[in-house]
Scaffold this motif. Structure first.
Motif, PDB file in Angstrom:
ATOM      1  N   LEU A 163       4.448   5.703 -12.174  1.00 22.94           N
ATOM      2  CA  LEU A 163       5.446   5.197 -13.118  1.00 22.94           C
ATOM      3  C   LEU A 163       4.790   4.519 -14.313  1.00 22.94           C
ATOM      4  O   LEU A 163       5.313   4.558 -15.424  1.00 22.94           O
ATOM      5  CB  LEU A 163       6.384   4.200 -12.422  1.00 22.94           C
ATOM      6  N   LEU A 164       3.636   3.898 -14.100  1.00 17.03           N
ATOM      7  CA  LEU A 164       2.938   3.198 -15.175  1.00 17.03           C
ATOM      8  C   LEU A 164       1.929   4.104 -15.888  1.00 17.03           C
ATOM      9  O   LEU A 164       1.211   3.639 -16.763  1.00 17.03           O
ATOM     10  CB  LEU A 164       2.204   1.977 -14.607  1.00 17.03           C
ATOM     11  N   CYS A 165       1.879   5.367 -15.510  1.00 17.13           N
ATOM     12  CA  CYS A 165       0.932   6.340 -16.103  1.00 17.13           C
ATOM     13  C   CYS A 165      -0.501   5.847 -15.953  1.00 17.13           C
ATOM     14  O   CYS A 165      -1.270   5.838 -16.913  1.00 17.13           O
ATOM     15  CB  CYS A 165       1.271   6.603 -17.568  1.00 17.13           C
ATOM     16  N   MET A 166      -0.873   5.458 -14.752  1.00 20.07           N
ATOM     17  CA  MET A 166      -2.208   4.907 -14.479  1.00 20.07           C
ATOM     18  C   MET A 166      -2.989   5.811 -13.536  1.00 20.07           C
ATOM     19  O   MET A 166      -3.775   5.337 -12.743  1.00 20.07           O
ATOM     20  CB  MET A 166      -2.080   3.530 -13.840  1.00 20.07           C
ATOM     21  N   ARG A 167      -2.802   7.075 -13.558  1.00 20.60           N
ATOM     22  CA  ARG A 167      -3.461   7.979 -12.613  1.00 20.60           C
ATOM     23  C   ARG A 167      -4.903   7.803 -12.689  1.00 20.60           C
ATOM     24  O   ARG A 167      -5.826   7.761 -12.303  1.00 20.60           O
ATOM     25  CB  ARG A 167      -3.104   9.417 -12.903  1.00 20.60           C
TER      26      ARG A 167
ATOM     27  N   ALA B  77       0.816  -1.207   0.000  1.00 17.03           N
ATOM     28  CA  ALA B  77       0.000   0.000   0.000  1.00 17.03           C
ATOM     29  C   ALA B  77       0.855   1.265   0.000  1.00 17.03           C
ATOM     30  O   ALA B  77       0.453   2.297  -0.560  1.00 17.03           O
ATOM     31  CB  ALA B  77      -0.924  -0.002   1.212  1.00 17.03           C
ATOM     32  N   ALA B  78       2.048   1.192   0.599  1.00 14.30           N
ATOM     33  CA  ALA B  78       2.921   2.359   0.661  1.00 14.30           C
ATOM     34  C   ALA B  78       3.489   2.724  -0.711  1.00 14.30           C
ATOM     35  O   ALA B  78       3.896   3.863  -0.928  1.00 14.30           O
ATOM     36  CB  ALA B  78       4.068   2.095   1.635  1.00 14.30           C
ATOM     37  N   ASN B  79       3.514   1.778  -1.646  1.00 13.49           N
ATOM     38  CA  ASN B  79       4.143   2.013  -2.950  1.00 13.49           C
ATOM     39  C   ASN B  79       3.155   2.115  -4.103  1.00 13.49           C
ATOM     40  O   ASN B  79       3.574   2.303  -5.243  1.00 13.49           O
ATOM     41  CB  ASN B  79       5.132   0.887  -3.254  1.00 13.49           C
ATOM     42  N   ILE B  80       1.871   1.965  -3.848  1.00 17.06           N
ATOM     43  CA  ILE B  80       0.886   1.932  -4.928  1.00 17.06           C
ATOM     44  C   ILE B  80       0.891   3.226  -5.736  1.00 17.06           C
ATOM     45  O   ILE B  80       0.883   3.197  -6.963  1.00 17.06           O
ATOM     46  CB  ILE B  80      -0.522   1.624  -4.384  1.00 17.06           C
ATOM     47  N   THR B  81       0.926   4.373  -5.069  1.00 17.14           N
ATOM     48  CA  THR B  81       0.886   5.649  -5.802  1.00 17.14           C
ATOM     49  C   THR B  81       2.119   5.816  -6.668  1.00 17.14           C
ATOM     50  O   THR B  81       2.017   6.301  -7.800  1.00 17.14           O
ATOM     51  CB  THR B  81       0.761   6.838  -4.838  1.00 17.14           C
ATOM     52  N   GLN B  82       3.285   5.404  -6.179  1.00 13.80           N
ATOM     53  CA  GLN B  82       4.515   5.509  -6.965  1.00 13.80           C
ATOM     54  C   GLN B  82       4.457   4.622  -8.202  1.00 13.80           C
ATOM     55  O   GLN B  82       4.826   5.040  -9.296  1.00 13.80           O
ATOM     56  CB  GLN B  82       5.724   5.126  -6.115  1.00 13.80           C
ATOM     57  N   VAL B  83       3.987   3.390  -8.032  1.00 13.81           N
ATOM     58  CA  VAL B  83       3.918   2.457  -9.156  1.00 13.81           C
ATOM     59  C   VAL B  83       2.907   2.942 -10.184  1.00 13.81           C
ATOM     60  O   VAL B  83       3.165   2.904 -11.386  1.00 13.81           O
ATOM     61  CB  VAL B  83       3.584   1.034  -8.656  1.00 13.81           C
ATOM     62  N   LYS B  84       1.754   3.429  -9.728  1.00 14.44           N
ATOM     63  CA  LYS B  84       0.755   3.938 -10.666  1.00 14.44           C
ATOM     64  C   LYS B  84       1.287   5.135 -11.440  1.00 14.44           C
ATOM     65  O   LYS B  84       1.019   5.280 -12.629  1.00 14.44           O
ATOM     66  CB  LYS B  84      -0.521   4.323  -9.916  1.00 14.44           C
TER      67      LYS B  84
END
Length: 55
Positions: A51-55, A42-49
């Motif tokens: 990076l994957l351009c999934m806002r 959960a701590a990394n979900i925003t960073q991964v999204k």
């Protein structure tokens, strides 16, 4: 296979690192556990999204 995939509920699955080469010095248990996929924390979900351009 991509490193990240989306599940049906919108969670992000991830692959484990360190399972592609130099496997001779790793134990059977280590290699077996690296085969399984996991979920992004959960701590990394925003960073991964981001990076994957999934806002």
């Amino acid at each position: 296979m991509p490193k990240f995939t989306l599940t049906g509920t919108g969670k992000i699955k991830r692959k484990h690192a360190f399972h592609s080469h130099i496997l001779t010095k790793k134990t059977k248990k280590q290699k077996r556990n690296l085969c399984h996929s996991g979920l992004v924390d959960a701590a990394n979900i925003t960073q991964v999204k981001e990076l994957l351009c999934m806002r």
